[in-house]
Design a protein around this motif. Sequence first.
Motif, PDB file in Angstrom:
ATOM      1  N   ASP A   1       0.831  -1.211   0.000  1.00  0.00           N
ATOM      2  CA  ASP A   1       0.000   0.000   0.000  1.00  0.00           C
ATOM      3  C   ASP A   1       0.862   1.256   0.000  1.00  0.00           C
ATOM      4  O   ASP A   1       0.573   2.226  -0.720  1.00  0.00           O
ATOM      5  CB  ASP A   1      -0.929   0.007   1.214  1.00  0.00           C
ATOM      6  N   ILE A   2       1.915   1.254   0.802  1.00  0.00           N
ATOM      7  CA  ILE A   2       2.809   2.425   0.862  1.00  0.00           C
ATOM      8  C   ILE A   2       3.494   2.630  -0.483  1.00  0.00           C
ATOM      9  O   ILE A   2       3.561   3.750  -1.008  1.00  0.00           O
ATOM     10  CB  ILE A   2       3.855   2.255   1.976  1.00  0.00           C
ATOM     11  N   SER A   3       3.995   1.537  -1.063  1.00  0.00           N
ATOM     12  CA  SER A   3       4.699   1.631  -2.350  1.00  0.00           C
ATOM     13  C   SER A   3       3.757   2.125  -3.445  1.00  0.00           C
ATOM     14  O   SER A   3       4.143   2.922  -4.304  1.00  0.00           O
ATOM     15  CB  SER A   3       5.277   0.267  -2.736  1.00  0.00           C
ATOM     16  N   LYS A   4       2.502   1.659  -3.409  1.00  0.00           N
ATOM     17  CA  LYS A   4       1.522   2.080  -4.405  1.00  0.00           C
ATOM     18  C   LYS A   4       1.233   3.569  -4.286  1.00  0.00           C
ATOM     19  O   LYS A   4       1.147   4.293  -5.295  1.00  0.00           O
ATOM     20  CB  LYS A   4       0.234   1.275  -4.221  1.00  0.00           C
ATOM     21  N   SER A   5       1.112   4.066  -3.057  1.00  0.00           N
ATOM     22  CA  SER A   5       0.851   5.491  -2.839  1.00  0.00           C
ATOM     23  C   SER A   5       2.027   6.342  -3.305  1.00  0.00           C
ATOM     24  O   SER A   5       1.844   7.388  -3.941  1.00  0.00           O
ATOM     25  CB  SER A   5       0.564   5.753  -1.357  1.00  0.00           C
ATOM     26  N   ILE A   6       3.233   5.895  -3.003  1.00  0.00           N
ATOM     27  CA  ILE A   6       4.429   6.628  -3.428  1.00  0.00           C
ATOM     28  C   ILE A   6       4.495   6.698  -4.947  1.00  0.00           C
ATOM     29  O   ILE A   6       4.770   7.748  -5.529  1.00  0.00           O
ATOM     30  CB  ILE A   6       5.701   5.963  -2.862  1.00  0.00           C
ATOM     31  N   SER A   7       4.225   5.565  -5.593  1.00  0.00           N
ATOM     32  CA  SER A   7       4.272   5.520  -7.055  1.00  0.00           C
ATOM     33  C   SER A   7       3.261   6.467  -7.662  1.00  0.00           C
ATOM     34  O   SER A   7       3.560   7.193  -8.620  1.00  0.00           O
ATOM     35  CB  SER A   7       4.015   4.087  -7.533  1.00  0.00           C
ATOM     36  N   ARG A   8       2.061   6.497  -7.106  1.00  0.00           N
ATOM     37  CA  ARG A   8       1.017   7.365  -7.655  1.00  0.00           C
ATOM     38  C   ARG A   8       1.370   8.840  -7.471  1.00  0.00           C
ATOM     39  O   ARG A   8       1.164   9.654  -8.372  1.00  0.00           O
ATOM     40  CB  ARG A   8      -0.319   7.063  -6.986  1.00  0.00           C
ATOM     41  N   LEU A   9       1.877   9.166  -6.307  1.00  0.00           N
ATOM     42  CA  LEU A   9       2.251  10.559  -6.050  1.00  0.00           C
ATOM     43  C   LEU A   9       3.401  11.008  -6.949  1.00  0.00           C
ATOM     44  O   LEU A   9       3.434  12.132  -7.427  1.00  0.00           O
ATOM     45  CB  LEU A   9       2.622  10.738  -4.578  1.00  0.00           C
ATOM     46  N   ARG A  10       4.350  10.119  -7.156  1.00  0.00           N
ATOM     47  CA  ARG A  10       5.495  10.472  -8.015  1.00  0.00           C
ATOM     48  C   ARG A  10       5.078  10.655  -9.466  1.00  0.00           C
ATOM     49  O   ARG A  10       5.621  11.489 -10.179  1.00  0.00           O
ATOM     50  CB  ARG A  10       6.564   9.384  -7.913  1.00  0.00           C
ATOM     51  N   SER A  11       4.112   9.843  -9.903  1.00  0.00           N
ATOM     52  CA  SER A  11       3.679   9.938 -11.300  1.00  0.00           C
ATOM     53  C   SER A  11       2.822  11.171 -11.531  1.00  0.00           C
ATOM     54  O   SER A  11       2.715  11.665 -12.659  1.00  0.00           O
ATOM     55  CB  SER A  11       2.890   8.687 -11.698  1.00  0.00           C
TER      56      SER A  11
ATOM     57  N   ALA B   1      -9.805   1.057   5.835  1.00  0.00           N
ATOM     58  CA  ALA B   1      -8.789   2.106   5.979  1.00  0.00           C
ATOM     59  C   ALA B   1      -7.870   2.145   4.765  1.00  0.00           C
ATOM     60  O   ALA B   1      -7.483   3.227   4.301  1.00  0.00           O
ATOM     61  CB  ALA B   1      -7.984   1.882   7.251  1.00  0.00           C
ATOM     62  N   ASN B   2      -7.524   0.972   4.227  1.00  0.00           N
ATOM     63  CA  ASN B   2      -6.667   0.937   3.043  1.00  0.00           C
ATOM     64  C   ASN B   2      -7.353   1.608   1.853  1.00  0.00           C
ATOM     65  O   ASN B   2      -6.738   2.369   1.108  1.00  0.00           O
ATOM     66  CB  ASN B   2      -6.308  -0.510   2.699  1.00  0.00           C
ATOM     67  N   ARG B   3      -8.637   1.305   1.672  1.00  0.00           N
ATOM     68  CA  ARG B   3      -9.368   1.924   0.558  1.00  0.00           C
ATOM     69  C   ARG B   3      -9.497   3.427   0.756  1.00  0.00           C
ATOM     70  O   ARG B   3      -9.315   4.202  -0.189  1.00  0.00           O
ATOM     71  CB  ARG B   3     -10.761   1.288   0.436  1.00  0.00           C
ATOM     72  N   GLN B   4      -9.817   3.841   1.960  1.00  0.00           N
ATOM     73  CA  GLN B   4      -9.941   5.274   2.225  1.00  0.00           C
ATOM     74  C   GLN B   4      -8.606   5.973   2.069  1.00  0.00           C
ATOM     75  O   GLN B   4      -8.536   7.123   1.611  1.00  0.00           O
ATOM     76  CB  GLN B   4     -10.498   5.504   3.645  1.00  0.00           C
ATOM     77  N   GLY B   5      -7.511   5.275   2.452  1.00  0.00           N
ATOM     78  CA  GLY B   5      -6.177   5.858   2.290  1.00  0.00           C
ATOM     79  C   GLY B   5      -5.844   6.100   0.830  1.00  0.00           C
ATOM     80  O   GLY B   5      -5.244   7.128   0.478  1.00  0.00           O
ATOM     81  N   GLU B   6      -6.252   5.169  -0.049  1.00  0.00           N
ATOM     82  CA  GLU B   6      -6.026   5.354  -1.481  1.00  0.00           C
ATOM     83  C   GLU B   6      -6.807   6.552  -2.011  1.00  0.00           C
ATOM     84  O   GLU B   6      -6.299   7.333  -2.818  1.00  0.00           O
ATOM     85  CB  GLU B   6      -6.419   4.078  -2.238  1.00  0.00           C
ATOM     86  N   ASP B   7      -8.044   6.704  -1.544  1.00  0.00           N
ATOM     87  CA  ASP B   7      -8.843   7.863  -1.962  1.00  0.00           C
ATOM     88  C   ASP B   7      -8.209   9.162  -1.485  1.00  0.00           C
ATOM     89  O   ASP B   7      -8.220  10.171  -2.203  1.00  0.00           O
ATOM     90  CB  ASP B   7     -10.266   7.748  -1.405  1.00  0.00           C
ATOM     91  N   LEU B   8      -7.655   9.120  -0.273  1.00  0.00           N
ATOM     92  CA  LEU B   8      -7.028  10.323   0.284  1.00  0.00           C
ATOM     93  C   LEU B   8      -5.799  10.714  -0.521  1.00  0.00           C
ATOM     94  O   LEU B   8      -5.601  11.884  -0.851  1.00  0.00           O
ATOM     95  CB  LEU B   8      -6.653  10.066   1.747  1.00  0.00           C
ATOM     96  N   VAL B   9      -4.979   9.725  -0.859  1.00  0.00           N
ATOM     97  CA  VAL B   9      -3.787   9.999  -1.669  1.00  0.00           C
ATOM     98  C   VAL B   9      -4.194  10.536  -3.032  1.00  0.00           C
ATOM     99  O   VAL B   9      -3.603  11.501  -3.544  1.00  0.00           O
ATOM    100  CB  VAL B   9      -2.925   8.719  -1.822  1.00  0.00           C
TER     101      VAL B   9
END
Length: 402
Positions: A116-126, A163-171
């Motif tokens: 989940d952390i790696s996915k969020s980082i990747s999305r933010l970087r892109s 929480a994981n799904r909501q975290g993805e929406d937040l990112v």
Amino acid sequence: MRGKKSVRIYKQAVVNTVILVVILGLFLYLGIQFSRNFSSFVSTQRTQVVTDTDYAFFRGYVFRDESILEYSRRGIIDYYVEDGERVGVNRQYAVFYPAEHFSDDEISEKQSELNDISKSISRLRSGVSGAGFVSDIAHINEVLSGSYYSYIDSVLSGDYSSANRQGEDLVGALVDYSVVTGRDGIAEDIVKSLEREKQELIESLGVAGEPLISTAGFYLFYENDGYEKVFRTDTLEDITPDRLTELTDAAPEKYGDKVVGKKVHSPKWYLALPCDEAQSLNYAEGRNYEVTFSKDDAISISMLLEAIRVDDDGDAYLLLSSYDLSFSKDLARVQDIKILMGATTGYRIPSEALKKVNGEDGVYILIGTAIEFRRVTVIGKGNGYYIVNTYEKDRAENEIGG
């Protein structure tokens, strides 16, 4: 003489009256018959051009050339490539952290957190964003607020899946905010925070990582569904309809904690559609068909019909293929699909509006106060209506009599 004359006048009056009554009755009869025969033409309704589509529905099964990604020890993987990305030869695609000292549940929890952390980082970087206009900012702020409080509520209640799904929406909302406002520093700060969180998680494992380097090219998929050994492409070689049915009845396999993903060795994947011989006659090998899947918002792709197999009992299946592996990545093995068989475009009219005059099909068109017969060709039929083409399309917008 006067008396006889009065009688004759009286008789003549009676005759005239009878004749008048007969004439009036005749006119009344003709009026009724005219009304009966032509009143239906007066009732009109407007027609329009429509496209009538014809679909065939199936239960499909996804086959890929793949193998499970398994290690000799239990552990946690930090992937260096995206889920579904192609890995070249001699490329480091991950780091493996042995985790023999953790329980199965702890390994699963830490692996999920790391992903989940790696996915969020990747999305933010892109910087991939679904927004692009300042007018979106009100909606973005609403999503930010809602996602934040939903995330906090899920964490406090112990519902970590939500929480994981909501975290993805937040990112995602943060990415949108930084793109629309031009405040890239917001995304950069979040990335740095997530990277620190990831580093702390890796350090908590208490072991050194082992680099994983590919010896051959493949596509890396993070998840397994237990059917990797069932729905393999090599099983499709000369497989009978009965054997296909046996495969579709198979239960998913549980691999254990040493399997951490899978390798897909070819971008080409297949879709097998069990059917009967009568259904198979509607299709032709070597032709492309538009296939719509039940996933997400009913996404459609074009697939090649490679083979039609029929056995002596009348059981059959269609075998379609595609090279769009990115589409296949998120497909469940079992899919409800529909295939576009054809589309008919013409004028839609009620069934009762179609008339036959002098052996020709047609409709009555109301032009001003006049009624005109217009020949048509029936090209489609539905429940209570026909799809027709007219011979004189320049008057297609006229009203059609019911």
